[in-house]
Design a protein around this motif. Structure first.
Motif, PDB file in Angstrom:
ATOM      1  N   HIS A 122      33.748  52.297  38.030  1.00 15.15           N
ATOM      2  CA  HIS A 122      33.355  53.656  37.624  1.00 15.15           C
ATOM      3  C   HIS A 122      33.431  53.851  36.110  1.00 15.15           C
ATOM      4  O   HIS A 122      33.251  54.948  35.616  1.00 15.15           O
ATOM      5  CB  HIS A 122      34.236  54.711  38.317  1.00 15.15           C
ATOM      6  CG  HIS A 122      35.677  54.681  37.882  1.00 15.15           C
ATOM      7  ND1 HIS A 122      36.647  53.987  38.582  1.00 15.15           N
ATOM      8  CD2 HIS A 122      36.317  55.260  36.836  1.00 15.15           C
ATOM      9  CE1 HIS A 122      37.814  54.140  37.978  1.00 15.15           C
ATOM     10  NE2 HIS A 122      37.637  54.896  36.911  1.00 15.15           N
ATOM     11  N   GLU A 123      33.707  52.763  35.369  1.00 19.12           N
ATOM     12  CA  GLU A 123      33.820  52.856  33.911  1.00 19.12           C
ATOM     13  C   GLU A 123      32.934  51.814  33.252  1.00 19.12           C
ATOM     14  O   GLU A 123      32.719  50.730  33.800  1.00 19.12           O
ATOM     15  CB  GLU A 123      35.264  52.599  33.448  1.00 19.12           C
ATOM     16  CG  GLU A 123      36.193  53.769  33.566  1.00 19.12           C
ATOM     17  CD  GLU A 123      37.547  53.448  32.943  1.00 19.12           C
ATOM     18  OE1 GLU A 123      37.667  52.424  32.239  1.00 19.12           O
ATOM     19  OE2 GLU A 123      38.487  54.221  33.175  1.00 19.12           O
ATOM     20  N   MET A 124      32.472  52.150  32.042  1.00 14.13           N
ATOM     21  CA  MET A 124      31.848  51.150  31.184  1.00 14.13           C
ATOM     22  C   MET A 124      32.950  50.366  30.479  1.00 14.13           C
ATOM     23  O   MET A 124      34.065  50.869  30.290  1.00 14.13           O
ATOM     24  CB  MET A 124      30.952  51.827  30.146  1.00 14.13           C
ATOM     25  CG  MET A 124      29.746  52.532  30.727  1.00 14.13           C
ATOM     26  SD  MET A 124      28.760  53.366  29.465  1.00 14.13           S
ATOM     27  CE  MET A 124      28.166  51.953  28.517  1.00 14.13           C
ATOM     28  N   LYS A 129      36.864  44.410  23.836  1.00 16.18           N
ATOM     29  CA  LYS A 129      38.046  44.353  24.699  1.00 16.18           C
ATOM     30  C   LYS A 129      37.881  43.280  25.769  1.00 16.18           C
ATOM     31  O   LYS A 129      38.848  42.598  26.135  1.00 16.18           O
ATOM     32  CB  LYS A 129      38.299  45.719  25.337  1.00 16.18           C
ATOM     33  CG  LYS A 129      38.724  46.794  24.334  1.00 16.18           C
ATOM     34  CD  LYS A 129      39.037  48.104  25.015  1.00 16.18           C
ATOM     35  CE  LYS A 129      40.341  48.028  25.788  1.00 16.18           C
ATOM     36  NZ  LYS A 129      40.742  49.357  26.310  1.00 16.18           N
ATOM     37  N   GLU A 130      36.659  43.116  26.275  1.00 16.48           N
ATOM     38  CA  GLU A 130      36.395  42.032  27.222  1.00 16.48           C
ATOM     39  C   GLU A 130      36.634  40.675  26.566  1.00 16.48           C
ATOM     40  O   GLU A 130      37.267  39.792  27.144  1.00 16.48           O
ATOM     41  CB  GLU A 130      34.952  42.096  27.728  1.00 16.48           C
ATOM     42  CG  GLU A 130      34.706  43.096  28.831  1.00 16.48           C
ATOM     43  CD  GLU A 130      33.321  42.928  29.431  1.00 16.48           C
ATOM     44  OE1 GLU A 130      32.798  41.791  29.434  1.00 16.48           O
ATOM     45  OE2 GLU A 130      32.764  43.932  29.899  1.00 16.48           O
ATOM     46  N   ALA A 131      36.119  40.519  25.358  1.00 13.16           N
ATOM     47  CA  ALA A 131      36.232  39.229  24.669  1.00 13.16           C
ATOM     48  C   ALA A 131      37.690  38.833  24.477  1.00 13.16           C
ATOM     49  O   ALA A 131      38.056  37.656  24.632  1.00 13.16           O
ATOM     50  CB  ALA A 131      35.518  39.298  23.322  1.00 13.16           C
ATOM     51  N   HIS A 213      38.503  46.307  32.252  1.00 12.11           N
ATOM     52  CA  HIS A 213      38.307  45.223  31.287  1.00 12.11           C
ATOM     53  C   HIS A 213      38.906  43.915  31.799  1.00 12.11           C
ATOM     54  O   HIS A 213      38.320  42.846  31.632  1.00 12.11           O
ATOM     55  CB  HIS A 213      38.918  45.599  29.935  1.00 12.11           C
ATOM     56  CG  HIS A 213      38.125  46.636  29.207  1.00 12.11           C
ATOM     57  ND1 HIS A 213      38.391  47.981  29.322  1.00 12.11           N
ATOM     58  CD2 HIS A 213      37.059  46.526  28.369  1.00 12.11           C
ATOM     59  CE1 HIS A 213      37.517  48.651  28.582  1.00 12.11           C
ATOM     60  NE2 HIS A 213      36.706  47.805  27.994  1.00 12.11           N
ATOM     61  N   ARG A 214      40.056  43.996  32.448  1.00 13.38           N
ATOM     62  CA  ARG A 214      40.670  42.787  33.003  1.00 13.38           C
ATOM     63  C   ARG A 214      39.804  42.205  34.121  1.00 13.38           C
ATOM     64  O   ARG A 214      39.665  40.991  34.243  1.00 13.38           O
ATOM     65  CB  ARG A 214      42.069  43.103  33.520  1.00 13.38           C
ATOM     66  CG  ARG A 214      43.145  43.086  32.428  1.00 13.38           C
ATOM     67  CD  ARG A 214      44.448  43.659  32.925  1.00 13.38           C
ATOM     68  NE  ARG A 214      44.392  45.130  32.954  1.00 13.38           N
ATOM     69  CZ  ARG A 214      45.223  45.890  33.648  1.00 13.38           C
ATOM     70  NH1 ARG A 214      46.160  45.332  34.388  1.00 13.38           N
ATOM     71  NH2 ARG A 214      45.134  47.199  33.602  1.00 13.38           N
ATOM     72  N   ALA A 215      39.232  43.095  34.951  1.00 10.93           N
ATOM     73  CA  ALA A 215      38.366  42.617  36.034  1.00 10.93           C
ATOM     74  C   ALA A 215      37.113  41.952  35.474  1.00 10.93           C
ATOM     75  O   ALA A 215      36.720  40.859  35.922  1.00 10.93           O
ATOM     76  CB  ALA A 215      37.990  43.779  36.949  1.00 10.93           C
ATOM     77  N   ALA A 216      36.476  42.602  34.498  1.00  7.52           N
ATOM     78  CA  ALA A 216      35.275  42.029  33.897  1.00  7.52           C
ATOM     79  C   ALA A 216      35.585  40.686  33.239  1.00  7.52           C
ATOM     80  O   ALA A 216      34.801  39.729  33.347  1.00  7.52           O
ATOM     81  CB  ALA A 216      34.685  43.004  32.878  1.00  7.52           C
ATOM     82  N   CYS A 390      27.353  55.365  39.729  1.00  5.53           N
ATOM     83  CA  CYS A 390      27.372  56.130  38.485  1.00  5.53           C
ATOM     84  C   CYS A 390      28.610  55.755  37.673  1.00  5.53           C
ATOM     85  O   CYS A 390      29.531  55.094  38.167  1.00  5.53           O
ATOM     86  CB  CYS A 390      27.373  57.632  38.774  1.00  5.53           C
ATOM     87  SG  CYS A 390      25.858  58.222  39.569  1.00  5.53           S
ATOM     88  N   ILE A 391      28.637  56.195  36.441  1.00  3.96           N
ATOM     89  CA  ILE A 391      29.720  55.896  35.516  1.00  3.96           C
ATOM     90  C   ILE A 391      30.391  57.195  35.098  1.00  3.96           C
ATOM     91  O   ILE A 391      29.726  58.169  34.737  1.00  3.96           O
ATOM     92  CB  ILE A 391      29.196  55.153  34.269  1.00  3.96           C
ATOM     93  CG1 ILE A 391      28.576  53.810  34.687  1.00  3.96           C
ATOM     94  CG2 ILE A 391      30.294  54.948  33.242  1.00  3.96           C
ATOM     95  CD1 ILE A 391      29.555  52.839  35.308  1.00  3.96           C
TER      96      ILE A 391
END
Length: 416
Positions: A122-124, A129-131, A213-216, A390-391
């Motif tokens: 549910h978030e962008m 932060k992903e990197a 971010h941790r999941a991505a 949706c986000i």
């Protein structure tokens, strides 16, 4: 159908669990983390936020930071701070805060479920932060912080968890410095593990509550490993990532309040006048905390006001636009205070509701500006928006208690 996989957790020895367990790396800055770990060499923040062991002159995203994290983790393992279970298990992780209980199943979930939307978001996320976490997971060769997932509660699962907690002794049971009690059980019986897996196969979707971010990042590392190993079978551990799965009925979302540093050049009187278009505004005696949707509290010039969002000021049929955080953004923060992109604006701070109304008063009294106390987003909101693909606006949910990092580590190298 949701896939739940047992794993052989790397976990702290029971005598050190309370000292190892740490708040997530992203709920504090570097200096706050240094203070928390000053007298605790066992804290998992030495792995999760390894820059605390370097001088401020070192870039926190330098290669040496990630190498240090991996070295520290290996040191903790080789020095007996961590042990590894001899076979794949599931675990129960229970937290008690202010008398409120939430108990979840700890296991691994599939990167394919993340990719195909079985695990809903549910978030962008932000690329920077992903990197950071991609490098951390890849170099440490492990998922070091669990993803906070939820699902629509099923009584069979809840009853089975209760039976296990009532029947077996926990491996960890400690109260952290913030007063939250953490208790962990190992589920090592293969028949019981299989029964939990079968129950989750009947659950159509899991939802990320916290840890987008941790999941991505875990997903991207898994895909990187697949590219390096084109003959992968799907059984390798890099096809899965660490998660705790909680029933929705046990979770509590706190409000995510807003503090704006200034009134965009307006006087107090001009600002209050502009609010009348979309809000019913009333001064109140004492503090004001909203008790239902479409109400907010506002602190300005030393006093509290109640704000009621007028009908017609938002689309009640749109699951995102009817959120209070959206109404505030679309009708006040953007058009009146000129904060069009709250992700990038330096004029707005987001304040977790657990810090209370006094924190909003402090921010306004010390820095001027205006603060808004919001009614919290609900679990139904979160799941309905996720189901609609949706986000949510940024900073829509604040979950407490936070899951501790360092209690369970999932290594990516071995075959499942």
């Amino acid at each position: 159908m949701a896939l739940l996989k047992p794993f052989a957790a790397i976990r702290p020895v029971p005598s050190l669990a309370g000292q190892v367990a740490a708040l997530p790396y992203d709920v504090m800055n570097t200096e706050e983390a240094r203070k928390l770990t000053r007298n605790n060499p066992y804290s998992f923040l030495h792995v999760d936020k390894a820059e605390i062991d370097f001088d401020d002159s070192v870039n926190p995203y330098d290669d040496c930071i990630y190498k240090k994290a991996a070295e520290t983790l290996e040191h903790m393992r080789s020095n007996g701070i961590y042990i590894q279970d001899s076979k794949p298990c599931l675990y129960i992780y229970r937290e008690i805060m202010y008398g409120r209980v939430q108990a979840g199943i700890v296991g691994c979930v599939s990167i394919d479920d993340y990719a195909d939307g079985t695990i809903k978001k549910h978030e962008m996320t932000r690329e920077d932060k992903e990197a950071d976490r991609i490098r951390h997971v890849d170099i440490c060769d492990a998922n070091t912080g669990p993803i906070f997932l939820t699902y629509r509660a099923r009584q069979n699962i809840t009853r089975a968890m209760k039976y296990w907690m009532d029947s077996y002794s926990p491996i960890y049971d400690f109260t952290a410095e913030d007063g939250v009690r953490h208790t962990v059980w190992v589920i090592d019986d293969e028949k019981t593990i299989h029964s939990f897996q079968k129950e989750f196969e009947n659950i159509p979707n899991l939802y990320i509550a916290d840890g987008h971010h941790r999941a991505a990042s875990a997903f991207h590392v898994g895909m990187m490993r697949r590219k390096k190993h084109p003959n992968y079978t799907g059984r390798e551990e890099f096809n899965y990532f660490l998660a705790v799965l909680f029933p929705d009925e046990q979770l509590h979302i706190w409000p995510y309040n807003r503090y704006v540093h200034d009134l965009n050049g307006m006087t107090t009187a001009q600002f209050l006048e502009k609010l009348k278009k979309d809000f019913e505004l009333s001064p109140v005696t004492g503090r004001y905390e909203p008790t239902k949707k479409h109400e907010a509290g506002m602190f300005l010039d030393g006093r509290w006001y109640s704000l009621t969002f007028k009908k017609g000021s938002f689309n009640e049929e749109n699951p995102v636009e009817q959120l209070d955080v959206s109404i505030l953004q679309n009708n006040l923060l953007g058009p009146i205070l000129n904060i069009d992109d709250p992700r990038k604006s330096s004029r707005i701070d987001f304040v977790g509701g657990i810090r209370g109304l006094p924190e909003l008063e402090r921010l306004v009294n010390e820095g001027h500006g205006v603060a808004f106390a919001l009614y919290p987003t609900t679990m139904d909101d979160l799941m309905n928006i996720s189901d609609s693909n949706c986000i949510m606006p940024p900073k829509s949910t604040w979950f407490e208690p936070k899951l501790r990092s360092g209690l369970f580590i999932h290594t990516l190298t071995h075959e499942a």
